[in-house]
Design a protein around this motif. Structure first.
Motif, PDB file in Angstrom:
ATOM      1  N   LEU A 120      54.851  70.001  77.576  1.00 50.16           N
ATOM      2  CA  LEU A 120      55.531  70.429  76.360  1.00 50.16           C
ATOM      3  C   LEU A 120      56.517  69.354  75.929  1.00 50.16           C
ATOM      4  O   LEU A 120      57.273  68.819  76.753  1.00 50.16           O
ATOM      5  CB  LEU A 120      56.266  71.743  76.628  1.00 50.16           C
ATOM      6  CG  LEU A 120      56.906  72.457  75.436  1.00 50.16           C
ATOM      7  CD1 LEU A 120      55.846  72.903  74.443  1.00 50.16           C
ATOM      8  CD2 LEU A 120      57.712  73.660  75.912  1.00 50.16           C
ATOM      9  N   LYS A 131      58.959  75.530  79.966  1.00 49.00           N
ATOM     10  CA  LYS A 131      57.974  74.634  80.585  1.00 49.00           C
ATOM     11  C   LYS A 131      57.022  75.417  81.481  1.00 49.00           C
ATOM     12  O   LYS A 131      55.810  75.174  81.473  1.00 49.00           O
ATOM     13  CB  LYS A 131      58.683  73.549  81.409  1.00 49.00           C
ATOM     14  CG  LYS A 131      59.258  72.420  80.597  1.00 49.00           C
ATOM     15  CD  LYS A 131      59.443  71.160  81.430  1.00 49.00           C
ATOM     16  CE  LYS A 131      60.276  71.431  82.664  1.00 49.00           C
ATOM     17  NZ  LYS A 131      60.487  70.166  83.445  1.00 49.00           N
ATOM     18  N   ASN A 154      54.642  77.394  79.372  1.00 50.17           N
ATOM     19  CA  ASN A 154      53.645  76.512  78.765  1.00 50.17           C
ATOM     20  C   ASN A 154      52.568  76.128  79.768  1.00 50.17           C
ATOM     21  O   ASN A 154      51.377  76.107  79.439  1.00 50.17           O
ATOM     22  CB  ASN A 154      54.333  75.256  78.226  1.00 50.17           C
ATOM     23  CG  ASN A 154      53.361  74.287  77.582  1.00 50.17           C
ATOM     24  OD1 ASN A 154      52.799  74.546  76.521  1.00 50.17           O
ATOM     25  ND2 ASN A 154      53.155  73.147  78.221  1.00 50.17           N
TER      26      ASN A 154
END
Length: 320
Positions: free
Chosen positions: A264, A284, A287
């Protein structure tokens, strides 16, 4: 594949029945009759609308890829290579479309084998400088045609497409008013079906990518050549600016390698650019989980390792 097909049929039936049930309940609430017939008609209209959009798939994908069709006179060497690979796989010769983008893109789109377009970008042609490697990339994409992957994946993606389209239209309603009694349950239903269906189709997509790799090796006879091509393309993608990858994100799931950044993108905040975004660690992790759940391609290093295993098998079978 059989398990995925059964699962997606169940998801599709659940989605359509859910949409019908919500519409039926709303029509009953407003004392509209015949509620069951009208709800069935609205549900059918949704399916027909999405079917039309799928029929226009080729134009949409080529627009997203910013690609234009080229003929044999314009690209004779490329057409000769595509024609030879198509003959080896026993599939119709596709129409070739080229994009001027430098992002490495290679995909075959089309619901029927006789109406397939092979889309390549200049970035791919510049990255793959060896004819044998380009042949392996083309063989991978046309193997999807041979295996009817576009038809299978498009059919299985129907509930995902329906759910995403419904969710998008519901989100665009600014002042729902009394319609909120239908918007909330339909929104929850579309989100659930979209997530479930996308995870299931992503799993099947990963398997089909590996099958296309095997078919490409059968055509070229060299796992190493395809592995080298994938390595070059992967390196080129990692060097591509995130801005360019975002522009190509609409075709990421169809390309030979996913056109997405590995992590990301982190944009620092504050006047001095020294403040980390809120909940960055959590974002994070979410993601990474999303990429793991919805990944449409196996990790490139796993594909290369598998190709290396094919190479070792060939060496053991070859006479000394």
């Amino acid at each position: 594949m059989a398990a995925t097909i059964v699962g997606m049929l169940a998801v599709t039936i659940t989605f359509l029945c859910g949409v019908w049930a919500v519409l039926y309940g709303v029509l009953l609430f407003f004392d509209v009759s015949p509620a069951s017939s009208i709800a069935a008609g609205l549900t059918a209209l949704t399916v027909v609308s999405i079917g039309y959009l799928e029929y226009r798939q080729i134009d949409t994908i080529e627009r997203l890829a910013d690609a234009d069709c080229v003929d044999e006179a314009t690209e004779p060497e490329l057409y000769e290579l595509v024609t030879r690979v198509a003959a080896q796989l026993d599939v119709p010769v596709p129409t070739v479309a080229l994009s001027d983008r430098q992002t490495p893109e290679a995909l075959a789109v089309g619901f029927r084998p006789h109406n397939v377009h092979l889309v390549l970008s200049r970035g791919t042609l510049n990255t793959i400088d060896e004819r044998a490697e380009l042949e392996a990339v083309i063989a991978h994409e046309l193997s999807h045609v041979k295996n009817r992957d576009a038809m299978v994946m498009t059919a299985l993606s129907l509930p995902v497409i329906l759910a995403r389209g419904l969710g998008t239209r519901l989100a665009d309603i600014e002042k729902p008013g009394a319609a909120v009694v239908a918007i909330v349950p339909l929104g929850l239903l579309s989100t659930l079906v979209w997530g479930t269906g996308k995870a299931m189709t992503a799993r099947l997509s990963r398997a089909r990518e590996q099958a296309a790799d095997r078919a490409a090796v059968a055509v070229t006879g060299s796992p190493t050549v395809l592995a080298t091509a994938l390595t070059k393309l992967d390196q080129s993608i990692s060097e591509t600016p995130n801005r360019d990858l975002r522009e190509a994100s609409g075709i990421s799931s169809l390309s030979i390698l996913p056109l997405e950044p590995d992590e990301l993108e982190k944009v620092m905040l504050g006047p001095d650019g020294n403040r980390e975004p809120s909940y960055w660690g959590l974002r994070k992790r979410l993601n990474r989980f999303e990429r793991w759940l919805f990944r449409t391609h196996p990790p490139t290093n796993e594909r290369i390792e598998q190709l290396a295993a094919y190479e070792r098998q060939q060496e053991r079978r070859s006479p000394s």
